[in-house]
Design a protein around this motif. Structure first.
Motif, PDB file in Angstrom:
ATOM      1  N   VAL A  16       0.881  -1.132   0.056  1.00 25.94           N
ATOM      2  CA  VAL A  16       0.010   0.076  -0.015  1.00 25.94           C
ATOM      3  C   VAL A  16       0.969   1.053   0.022  1.00 25.94           C
ATOM      4  N   SER A  17       0.628   2.095  -1.147  1.00 28.61           N
ATOM      5  CA  SER A  17       1.592   3.258  -1.010  1.00 28.61           C
ATOM      6  C   SER A  17       0.876   4.580  -0.963  1.00 28.61           C
ATOM      7  N   THR A  18       1.424   5.568  -0.368  1.00 31.27           N
ATOM      8  CA  THR A  18       0.745   6.833  -0.281  1.00 31.27           C
ATOM      9  C   THR A  18       0.980   7.712  -1.348  1.00 31.27           C
ATOM     10  N   THR A  19       1.188   7.396  -2.637  1.00 30.64           N
ATOM     11  CA  THR A  19       1.392   8.020  -3.769  1.00 30.64           C
ATOM     12  C   THR A  19       0.426   9.144  -4.076  1.00 30.64           C
ATOM     13  N   LEU A  20      -1.072   8.898  -3.809  1.00 34.27           N
ATOM     14  CA  LEU A  20      -1.727   9.905  -4.224  1.00 34.27           C
ATOM     15  C   LEU A  20      -2.237  10.888  -3.178  1.00 34.27           C
ATOM     16  N   SER A  21      -1.987  10.659  -1.830  1.00 33.43           N
ATOM     17  CA  SER A  21      -2.285  11.969  -0.990  1.00 33.43           C
ATOM     18  C   SER A  21      -1.496  13.149  -1.382  1.00 33.43           C
ATOM     19  N   GLY A  22      -2.668  14.037  -1.490  1.00 27.29           N
ATOM     20  CA  GLY A  22      -2.325  15.416  -1.893  1.00 27.29           C
ATOM     21  C   GLY A  22      -2.614  15.814  -3.385  1.00 27.29           C
ATOM     22  N   TYR A  23      -3.144  14.517  -4.152  1.00 30.59           N
ATOM     23  CA  TYR A  23      -3.259  14.941  -5.385  1.00 30.59           C
ATOM     24  C   TYR A  23      -4.910  14.288  -5.611  1.00 30.59           C
ATOM     25  N   VAL A  24      -5.386  14.035  -4.716  1.00 27.56           N
ATOM     26  CA  VAL A  24      -6.874  13.606  -4.820  1.00 27.56           C
ATOM     27  C   VAL A  24      -7.703  14.708  -4.039  1.00 27.56           C
ATOM     28  N   PRO A  25      -8.801  15.076  -4.525  1.00 27.55           N
ATOM     29  CA  PRO A  25      -9.669  16.037  -3.578  1.00 27.55           C
ATOM     30  C   PRO A  25     -10.088  15.342  -2.271  1.00 27.55           C
ATOM     31  N   GLY A  26      -9.975  16.132  -1.079  1.00 28.27           N
ATOM     32  CA  GLY A  26     -10.010  15.765   0.184  1.00 28.27           C
ATOM     33  C   GLY A  26      -8.775  15.144   0.766  1.00 28.27           C
ATOM     34  N   SER A  27      -7.887  15.025   0.299  1.00 26.74           N
ATOM     35  CA  SER A  27      -6.543  14.382   0.865  1.00 26.74           C
ATOM     36  C   SER A  27      -5.631  15.753   1.344  1.00 26.74           C
ATOM     37  N   PRO A  28      -4.554  15.711   2.253  1.00 24.24           N
ATOM     38  CA  PRO A  28      -4.203  16.938   2.731  1.00 24.24           C
ATOM     39  C   PRO A  28      -3.212  17.469   1.544  1.00 24.24           C
ATOM     40  N   GLN A  29      -3.232  19.031   1.383  1.00 22.25           N
ATOM     41  CA  GLN A  29      -2.544  19.662   0.398  1.00 22.25           C
ATOM     42  C   GLN A  29      -1.327  20.183   1.382  1.00 22.25           C
ATOM     43  N   GLN A  30      -0.155  19.667   0.882  1.00 21.46           N
ATOM     44  CA  GLN A  30       1.046  20.081   1.713  1.00 21.46           C
ATOM     45  C   GLN A  30       2.370  20.021   0.834  1.00 21.46           C
ATOM     46  N   SER A  31       3.440  20.682   1.147  1.00 14.75           N
ATOM     47  CA  SER A  31       4.592  20.593   0.102  1.00 14.75           C
ATOM     48  C   SER A  31       5.389  19.341   0.333  1.00 14.75           C
ATOM     49  N   GLY A  32       5.419  18.883   1.505  1.00 14.44           N
ATOM     50  CA  GLY A  32       6.204  17.838   1.947  1.00 14.44           C
ATOM     51  C   GLY A  32       5.480  16.261   1.816  1.00 14.44           C
ATOM     52  N   PRO A  33       5.919  15.252   2.203  1.00 17.36           N
ATOM     53  CA  PRO A  33       5.301  13.861   2.123  1.00 17.36           C
ATOM     54  C   PRO A  33       4.302  14.021   3.343  1.00 17.36           C
ATOM     55  N   ASP A  34       3.181  12.970   3.133  1.00 22.25           N
ATOM     56  CA  ASP A  34       2.166  12.907   4.138  1.00 22.25           C
ATOM     57  C   ASP A  34       2.563  11.722   5.298  1.00 22.25           C
ATOM     58  N   LEU A  35       3.382  12.094   6.047  1.00 17.07           N
ATOM     59  CA  LEU A  35       4.098  11.362   7.166  1.00 17.07           C
ATOM     60  C   LEU A  35       2.968  10.710   8.085  1.00 17.07           C
ATOM     61  N   ALA A  36       2.097  11.555   8.431  1.00 16.79           N
ATOM     62  CA  ALA A  36       0.982  11.286   9.203  1.00 16.79           C
ATOM     63  C   ALA A  36       0.111  10.052   8.655  1.00 16.79           C
ATOM     64  N   LEU A  37      -0.180   9.993   7.155  1.00 16.59           N
ATOM     65  CA  LEU A  37      -0.556   8.877   6.628  1.00 16.59           C
ATOM     66  C   LEU A  37       0.066   7.600   6.703  1.00 16.59           C
ATOM     67  N   VAL A  38       1.476   7.984   6.278  1.00 15.26           N
ATOM     68  CA  VAL A  38       2.319   6.515   6.323  1.00 15.26           C
ATOM     69  C   VAL A  38       2.031   6.160   7.666  1.00 15.26           C
ATOM     70  N   ALA A  39       2.301   6.887   8.868  1.00 12.79           N
ATOM     71  CA  ALA A  39       2.196   6.251  10.114  1.00 12.79           C
ATOM     72  C   ALA A  39       0.845   5.524  10.543  1.00 12.79           C
ATOM     73  N   GLU A  40      -0.035   6.189  10.130  1.00 12.16           N
ATOM     74  CA  GLU A  40      -1.380   5.536  10.306  1.00 12.16           C
ATOM     75  C   GLU A  40      -1.639   4.173   9.941  1.00 12.16           C
ATOM     76  N   LEU A  41      -1.347   4.215   8.545  1.00 12.80           N
ATOM     77  CA  LEU A  41      -1.360   2.843   7.760  1.00 12.80           C
ATOM     78  C   LEU A  41      -0.411   1.831   8.328  1.00 12.80           C
ATOM     79  N   ALA A  42       0.941   2.370   8.572  1.00 13.78           N
ATOM     80  CA  ALA A  42       1.782   1.148   9.199  1.00 13.78           C
ATOM     81  C   ALA A  42       1.342   0.795  10.449  1.00 13.78           C
ATOM     82  N   ALA A  43       0.746   1.650  11.368  1.00 13.22           N
ATOM     83  CA  ALA A  43       0.324   0.967  12.542  1.00 13.22           C
ATOM     84  C   ALA A  43      -1.043   0.064  12.361  1.00 13.22           C
TER      85      ALA A  43
END
Length: 225
Positions: free
Chosen positions: A147-174
């Motif tokens: 499962v890859s976080t590739t599309l976070s920030g590129y789909v409406p409703g996902s966080p818009q940020q300049s850096g990687p979505d590490l919060a999503l990484v952490a949530e999914l990994a847990a």
């Protein structure tokens, strides 16, 4: 290579995305294959490439696992949008097929579950590109091997940020036993290390390594500002 042995081989390692957008001077099969060879020589554990022709050429030239995708269009679900696209990548030699696994409708009315089944029956693995926690959990439930976080920030409703979505990484990994791959806007080695610390099994880096046009544009813009 089995799903477990491939996952083990990628754990803690870098995957380099060797792609170029339409119209870019680097969008040439031989050039892209040279990118993959350079990534291999630099220590990458796998490469991620776009379109069957590039997959086939890379498989022939580089002794690394190839993650294949097929971008068809530029809106909606366009990363390996159908079973037909997925099976063409398997036929070209991809060890893993990366596909959009968001909740959005696929252009032919098919489902991500159908794509997973078809790819597995053809002997390859599936990397689910997601934009949210719920999509990641559902993709894992449907049998995605990564499962890859590739599309976070590129789909409406996902966080818009300049850096990687590490919060999503952490949530999914847990939440998942399925390996989580961090991808998207990882620009520095420090950010890549932070992604592993957040729980990612592997990290994909593309633009920061393989996109001279985009990187040149950043410097030009910086000088103007």
């Amino acid at each position: 290579m089995t799903d477990r042995s491939l996952a083990d081989a990628l754990t803690g390692r870098l995957i380099v995305s060797c792609q170029a957008p339409p119209g870019d001077a680097m969008r040439d099969v031989d050039t892209l294959v040279r990118m993959t060879r350079a990534a291999r020589d630099g220590g990458a554990a796998a490469v991620r490439v776009n379109e069957p022709a590039v997959v086939a050429a890379t498989v022939a030239a580089v002794d690394l696992p190839v993650i294949g995708l097929w971008k068809d269009g530029d809106t909606g679900v366009y990363i390996t949008p159908t079973v037909r696209h997925a099976l063409a990548l398997v036929d070209a030699g991809a060890a893993v097929v990366a596909a959009d696994a968001t909740a959005r409708p696929r252009p032919d009315g098919s489902t991500f579950a159908e794509l997973v089944t078809a790819v597995h029956e053809a002997g390859a693995l599936v990397m689910a590109d997601v934009s949210s926690y719920d999509e990641g959990r559902e993709a894992a439930r449907l049998g995605a091997d990564f499962v890859s976080t590739t599309l976070s920030g590129y789909v409406p409703g996902s966080p818009q940020q300049s850096g990687p979505d590490l919060a999503l990484v952490a949530e999914l990994a847990a939440a998942l036993t399925t390996p989580v791959v961090a991808e998207g806007r990882i620009a520095t080695p420090a950010q890549a290390a932070e992604a592993l610390a957040a729980g990612a099994a592997s990290v994909v880096v593309g633009t920061a390594i393989t996109a001279p046009t985009a990187l040149t544009r950043l410097f030009v813009t910086g000088l103007r500002e």
